[in-house]
Design a protein around this motif. Structure first.
Motif, PDB file in Angstrom:
ATOM      1  N   VAL B  99      -8.142   7.917 -11.282  1.00  0.00           N
ATOM      2  CA  VAL B  99      -7.980   6.470 -11.481  1.00  0.00           C
ATOM      3  C   VAL B  99      -6.731   6.010 -10.735  1.00  0.00           C
ATOM      4  N   VAL B 100      -6.914   5.071  -9.827  1.00  0.00           N
ATOM      5  CA  VAL B 100      -5.746   4.555  -9.087  1.00  0.00           C
ATOM      6  C   VAL B 100      -5.748   3.032  -9.101  1.00  0.00           C
ATOM      7  N   ASN B 101      -4.575   2.483  -8.868  1.00  0.00           N
ATOM      8  CA  ASN B 101      -4.381   1.045  -8.849  1.00  0.00           C
ATOM      9  C   ASN B 101      -4.307   0.591  -7.397  1.00  0.00           C
ATOM     10  N   ALA B 102      -5.142  -0.348  -7.029  1.00  0.00           N
ATOM     11  CA  ALA B 102      -5.194  -0.785  -5.630  1.00  0.00           C
ATOM     12  C   ALA B 102      -4.140  -1.828  -5.300  1.00  0.00           C
ATOM     13  N   GLU B 103      -3.299  -2.167  -6.247  1.00  0.00           N
ATOM     14  CA  GLU B 103      -2.339  -3.249  -5.992  1.00  0.00           C
ATOM     15  C   GLU B 103      -0.892  -2.770  -5.927  1.00  0.00           C
ATOM     16  N   ASP B 104      -0.714  -1.493  -6.179  1.00  0.00           N
ATOM     17  CA  ASP B 104       0.616  -0.911  -6.000  1.00  0.00           C
ATOM     18  C   ASP B 104       0.675  -0.235  -4.643  1.00  0.00           C
ATOM     19  N   ILE B 105       1.874  -0.103  -4.121  1.00  0.00           N
ATOM     20  CA  ILE B 105       2.069   0.675  -2.903  1.00  0.00           C
ATOM     21  C   ILE B 105       2.654   2.028  -3.294  1.00  0.00           C
ATOM     22  N   LEU B 106       1.963   3.077  -2.845  1.00  0.00           N
ATOM     23  CA  LEU B 106       2.457   4.443  -3.055  1.00  0.00           C
ATOM     24  C   LEU B 106       2.309   5.201  -1.742  1.00  0.00           C
ATOM     25  N   GLU B 107       3.161   6.154  -1.540  1.00  0.00           N
ATOM     26  CA  GLU B 107       2.995   7.010  -0.372  1.00  0.00           C
ATOM     27  C   GLU B 107       1.900   8.048  -0.654  1.00  0.00           C
ATOM     28  N   PRO B 108       1.240   8.547   0.403  1.00  0.00           N
ATOM     29  CA  PRO B 108       0.116   9.477   0.230  1.00  0.00           C
ATOM     30  C   PRO B 108       0.440  10.666  -0.685  1.00  0.00           C
ATOM     31  N   LYS B 109       1.671  11.144  -0.619  1.00  0.00           N
ATOM     32  CA  LYS B 109       1.962  12.337  -1.422  1.00  0.00           C
ATOM     33  C   LYS B 109       1.823  12.081  -2.917  1.00  0.00           C
ATOM     34  N   ALA B 110       1.794  10.813  -3.326  1.00  0.00           N
ATOM     35  CA  ALA B 110       1.618  10.498  -4.744  1.00  0.00           C
ATOM     36  C   ALA B 110       0.260  10.955  -5.238  1.00  0.00           C
ATOM     37  N   TYR B 111      -0.718  11.070  -4.309  1.00  0.00           N
ATOM     38  CA  TYR B 111      -2.071  11.446  -4.719  1.00  0.00           C
ATOM     39  C   TYR B 111      -2.249  12.950  -4.803  1.00  0.00           C
ATOM     40  N   LEU B 213       3.173  -4.819  -7.508  1.00  0.00           N
ATOM     41  CA  LEU B 213       3.016  -6.218  -7.081  1.00  0.00           C
ATOM     42  C   LEU B 213       2.749  -7.062  -8.325  1.00  0.00           C
ATOM     43  N   LYS B 214       3.857  -7.524  -8.924  1.00  0.00           N
ATOM     44  CA  LYS B 214       3.718  -8.319 -10.130  1.00  0.00           C
ATOM     45  C   LYS B 214       4.087  -9.775  -9.856  1.00  0.00           C
ATOM     46  N   TYR B 215       5.194  -9.949  -9.142  1.00  0.00           N
ATOM     47  CA  TYR B 215       5.700 -11.288  -8.825  1.00  0.00           C
ATOM     48  C   TYR B 215       5.572 -11.536  -7.324  1.00  0.00           C
ATOM     49  N   PRO B 216       5.528 -12.785  -6.929  1.00  0.00           N
ATOM     50  CA  PRO B 216       5.287 -13.055  -5.497  1.00  0.00           C
ATOM     51  C   PRO B 216       6.372 -12.486  -4.585  1.00  0.00           C
ATOM     52  N   TRP B 217       7.600 -12.375  -5.076  1.00  0.00           N
ATOM     53  CA  TRP B 217       8.649 -11.845  -4.200  1.00  0.00           C
ATOM     54  C   TRP B 217       8.462 -10.350  -3.926  1.00  0.00           C
ATOM     55  N   LEU B 220       7.499  -9.392  -0.485  1.00  0.00           N
ATOM     56  CA  LEU B 220       8.520  -9.116   0.535  1.00  0.00           C
ATOM     57  C   LEU B 220       8.799  -7.616   0.637  1.00  0.00           C
ATOM     58  N   ASP B 221       8.834  -6.943  -0.500  1.00  0.00           N
ATOM     59  CA  ASP B 221       9.060  -5.497  -0.473  1.00  0.00           C
ATOM     60  C   ASP B 221       7.890  -4.789   0.202  1.00  0.00           C
ATOM     61  N   ILE B 222       6.694  -5.255  -0.129  1.00  0.00           N
ATOM     62  CA  ILE B 222       5.496  -4.615   0.449  1.00  0.00           C
ATOM     63  C   ILE B 222       5.437  -4.890   1.954  1.00  0.00           C
ATOM     64  N   THR B 223       5.816  -6.111   2.338  1.00  0.00           N
ATOM     65  CA  THR B 223       5.888  -6.445   3.767  1.00  0.00           C
ATOM     66  C   THR B 223       6.829  -5.479   4.477  1.00  0.00           C
ATOM     67  N   ALA B 224       8.004  -5.295   3.910  1.00  0.00           N
ATOM     68  CA  ALA B 224       8.991  -4.406   4.536  1.00  0.00           C
ATOM     69  C   ALA B 224       8.428  -2.987   4.656  1.00  0.00           C
ATOM     70  N   TYR B 225       7.664  -2.559   3.620  1.00  0.00           N
ATOM     71  CA  TYR B 225       7.085  -1.219   3.657  1.00  0.00           C
ATOM     72  C   TYR B 225       6.092  -1.084   4.812  1.00  0.00           C
ATOM     73  N   PHE B 226       5.173  -2.045   4.899  1.00  0.00           N
ATOM     74  CA  PHE B 226       4.167  -1.949   5.967  1.00  0.00           C
ATOM     75  C   PHE B 226       4.817  -2.064   7.343  1.00  0.00           C
ATOM     76  N   LEU B 227       5.782  -2.974   7.460  1.00  0.00           N
ATOM     77  CA  LEU B 227       6.454  -3.134   8.759  1.00  0.00           C
ATOM     78  C   LEU B 227       7.142  -1.834   9.183  1.00  0.00           C
ATOM     79  N   SER B 228       7.656  -1.112   8.196  1.00  0.00           N
ATOM     80  CA  SER B 228       8.409   0.106   8.532  1.00  0.00           C
ATOM     81  C   SER B 228       7.514   1.170   9.173  1.00  0.00           C
ATOM     82  N   LYS B 229       6.195   0.988   9.057  1.00  0.00           N
ATOM     83  CA  LYS B 229       5.254   1.971   9.617  1.00  0.00           C
ATOM     84  C   LYS B 229       4.848   1.640  11.048  1.00  0.00           C
ATOM     85  N   LEU B 230       5.287   0.485  11.564  1.00  0.00           N
ATOM     86  CA  LEU B 230       4.796   0.036  12.877  1.00  0.00           C
ATOM     87  C   LEU B 230       5.435   0.787  14.033  1.00  0.00           C
ATOM     88  N   LYS B 231       4.658   0.864  15.117  1.00  0.00           N
ATOM     89  CA  LYS B 231       5.176   1.286  16.417  1.00  0.00           C
ATOM     90  C   LYS B 231       4.925   0.121  17.380  1.00  0.00           C
TER      91      LYS B 231
END
Lengths: 427, 427, 427
Positions: B99-111, B213-217, B220-231
């Motif tokens: 059972v996983v939550n699709a609205e949290d951000i976790l790194e793959p190793k969490a699985y 992801l509980k509050y709209p701000w 911003l944290d999730i944005t920073a996470y995804f951006l950190s993966k870019l090349k």
């Protein structure tokens, strides 16, 4: 053929623009210059008779001299319409004449009248009601001229432009004298009388640009028209930073300086001695001479009269007559957030424009961080104080400032230490 | 193993963001896409069961198809918590499940759950109280699950994430049916019942990124996470001016235009057909498709939803859901001058953030020269008029404008000639 | 010869500037440093006696040590004028002395006194009345010193600067002790007594720069003076973007970063570790160390104290003492729209300047989209809230915010659907 150039039209609806319509400069030259030049270049005419209001007489003469025209000036003392204007020059009129309006924009082909009538007029198809003279026609024959019939009563969708040929100029004078001249439609009445008396009036349909100048925002249409004719022209003496960008059909006059980071995207006209400051962007605009954009302005689709200065402003779809000053941070908003078309003044005149910024008369001043709403008019010599959100027109020679109410409290390091009290300060 | 993906979470605290949490796009793809892809790439799973709210069903299906998953969709009609969600899919559940939550951000190793229990959960060490389920543990054995114990009553500093393995999915269903389901903690109650009935529950400690992801701000944290993966990735067709600067890990999608003087400093994502206007600077931000920054914007550490347009603005640490428009000169302030952390709303929710700009719902509009204070929320479809200094939230579908009082006086050439009078004008 | 350096002048008129006048830094060094260095480099002196207020003692000592001077410090406990200052150091004074003021700016040639008198002073021709000591002269002999005679009563157009040579320092002390010291003109009274007692007092006329420091806006004149001495100096380690422009006599200290599109036009001083943000323009200004201009600032002819930060601001002809912060969109207006000279405070002190922005004390903060009017003073530690149009001075440690009244209505898709109601919200 003599060309009768009507250049004395009233500008009641042009407020806050004070400049006589025919003297408003575009591309560094008055509108009259452009129109006379077009007539000279496109019509075989022996002589020009230019009818102007008294205050314009001298300048009109200079313009005609510049163009090396064979001309005479007639002065119309009290502008009460076209008939009155032409009668002001009645002693100069004889033989073939062509009556044209110096305040409308027409393409040269509008002057190439075909037809065989003793009187030949030009018709223009309109999409919706226009408050002018409508033509009732059969084939190329004009059956009647109906002045301002009112919406729904139009005899056709064809209005008469002011490009009227008369084989016999004296005959026009006689009819004008017969027609009652106490209304501003006497000219059309005279024309209609001629038709009733079986004078042969024919018309040519003109398909091309026609831009009347009734309201100040029409200046924007005329600006766009003149700009569309430009080709890139940058004098070698102009000081353009290597870090500036000039793109497209931009004409730069002598003495102009363009600083680092500035961007000018054509079509644009930058008049003599203008300074385009660092990081400013100018697009699709006409700047008359001596303007200074200062730092970081964004000027788009606007008409800027001479000697205006700006500093970190947004100027979109605006008409500024000249000698205008604006403080840093001021924005001339040009778009309603509800996307309605812009309506102007208490009368809510629908400009039909989606975008319209401000219209400001000569010598007006706007302070820092002002916000003007789409379509507001600011009178000549007026001053709009800092921080005003301007929703309504400002008459000539008015100062308007905002009164703010403040909360004043002691302030040390944290919010919990406030010792609050209230003070009301007016400015 | 079947993966049970919970994607139907309520978004009550997400106001003014309307978009279902799992559909909020990052880097051009919905959050659900990113999370399903991570699960697909990192777990050996036969099948996915995606539990969604009715309005998301269709889009969730498309996302799963795009990812070429073997999946089924279950619809949770009335979202009343995790237990209810899983029971919505009870007929699909059997054998091993995760059972996983699709609205949290976790790194793959969490699985990557280790442990031998029939039930295996993931614990995460928290620094301060978090309103979730706490684990009471001995070695790798879970002794109890305590839902929201209240600050000071925590049985440990370890909370349970939603990455729960059950060797026997049917058993979970039975326990969920036993637990009272009228509260939103039924899932944890069921888990605790299993422990009391001597089902072996083990846990793995996860050390890595966890972003709820509980509050709209939190966007911003999730944005920073995804951006950190870019090349860095700039398609050759993108029209990037030679006078623009692109630095670092910037991803530019097709159809993008970047004008002279613009600066994009990575990490940044610039979605399809975005226009980055002259002299604009974008840093550490995510712009979804179709955004237009206009002239001279400064966008920093922000999330910008699709089809938003700006013009000479400062947008710092802000969340704009999309279809947003902002007038020239408007500033979304992101820092308190007293350096306090930003608190939001009447409830003064402490975001724990030093910097937070505005949060604006879909389709909202802000006029020219507006100042929004750190942490204000603007509802969907609302309009904030020019010149407003916005200290408080604006509900959905509200227009707020400032009423200014003016001083109006005649104005000629010098201050001594004022003939002052006062007029009150309201707008 | 001993040089008596007066560095303990009161700064009553300097509010809101707190820093002792002699410690205000220019080009990274205190004013006292500059003046002591000029004296050291241009006068053959055995010893310096520096008279300071108690709080400056330590720093003055360090400055003199840095310059490797042979010096002694005298402390003036209660600053009550020049006589009192010199008497504070009476035990150190003997033989030839030169009395100079460390808070005025003079060119080196001012120290080259010619003449044969036992006392030699320097005269400076003034164009209009100055509230100082006037010289009544015959040839190069001084007949009398008249302190502040009042406009119209001047014995000449020659005022006495503070560059006074005494062959016998002890004699000066005796006369100072004789003169009543309860007024701030005792020094001039003593000098006048010496003349009456037939001590030979001669004068040299000085033609050159003289910049007194009485009011904070005088800092701007002194800044311009120091800047005029600069030669371009950019250390190789400074990180200057290739897309930035540095032109003219700009001195950049170590640790400075200059970003893309920034323009620095000399003369300018950019202190240690300053950051000049993207698209910012700095002209004719002095920035002490640790300042951050942020994005898109325009700083012109200004003095910026250490550790100040800006963001999209216009700062013209302003004095900011330091530790200052300003929000995006804020403008320090520097020009009256009526072109009058700028007057300051309730007393309407005429600065004689056409352009003057704001003067802000240490640690003050100004929010976003603020407009300050020409010549306003903001006290140390004060906070001016967003959207304020500031017409008046703000005392030290005050918070001032604007109270806006709003119109709030429901808003759907068209203006006709408003259901209007009014709400008054205060902040």
């Amino acid at each position: 053929m003599k060309v009768i150039v009507l250049a004395g039209g009233e500008g009641k609806r042009m407020w806050p623009i004070q400049t006589d319509k025919c003297l408003i400069p575009f591309l560094g030259k008055p509108l009259l210059y452009h129109n006379l030049k077009s007539l000279k270049d496109n019509i075989e005419a022996k002589e020009f008779i230019i009818i102007v209001s008294p205050q314009v007489k001298e300048q009109a003469g200079k313009i005609a001299e510049d163009l090396d025209l064979n001309f005479q000036i007639a002065v119309q003392s009290n502008p009460t319409g076209m008939a009155d204007a032409i009668l002001s020059a009645k002693d100069l009129i004889e033989g073939e004449i062509l009556v044209v309006n110096a305040e409308d924009i027409l393409e040269p082909k509008a002057y190439q009248l075909s037809g065989e009538g003793d009187v030949r007029v030009v018709g223009f198809k309109v999409d919706k009601y226009f408050p002018g003279g409508y033509l009732k026609v059969t084939g190329d024959r004009v059956q009647a001229v109906v002045e301002k019939p009112g919406e729904g009563n139009e005899p056709s969708d064809m209005i008469k432009l002011v490009v009227d040929y008369f084989k016999n100029g004296k005959q026009l004078i006689e009819y004008l004298q017969k027609a009652s001249t106490d209304k501003d439609d006497s000219y059309e009445v005279a024309l209609d009388l001629m038709i009733k008396d079986r004078v042969e009036v024919t018309f040519t349909k003109y398909e091309g640009v026609w831009l009347p100048l009734k309201y100040p925002w029409h200046i924007l249409d005329i600006t766009a028209y003149f700009l569309s004719k430009l080709k890139q022209q940058i004098p070698p003496q102009a000081k353009v930073s290597e870090k500036a960008t000039i793109e497209g059909n931009v004409v730069i006059e002598e003495g102009v300086k363009v600083f680092e980071g500035a961007v000018i995207k054509g079509p644009c006209y930058i008049g003599k001695n203008c300074i385009v400051g660092n990081n400013s962007m100018i697009r699709q605009s006409n700047l008359e001479e001596g303007c200074v954009t200062g730092f970081n302005c964004d000027i788009t689709r606007s008409y800027i009269g001479a000697n205006s200065w700006f500093h970190t402003n947004y100027i979109g779809d605006s008409v500024l007559e000249g000698d205008f000053g604006m403080g840093s941070g001021t924005v001339l908003a040009n778009l309603r957030l509800d996307n309605h078309t812009i309506r102007v003044g208490d009368e809510k005149i629908d400009t039909g424009r989606d975008k319209l910024g401000a219209v400001a008369g000569k010598g007006s001043r706007v302070g820092v961080n002002v916000s003007t709403m789409p379509g507001v008019r600011i009178g000549s010599g007026s001053l709009v104080g800092p921080g005003v959100v301007l929703h309504e027109d400002v008459k000539d020679n008015i100062k308007i400032t905002v009164k703010q109410e403040y909360k004043v409290s002691e302030y040390t390091t944290s919010l919990t230490s406030y010792n609050q009290f209230k003070v009301k300060i007016n400015h």
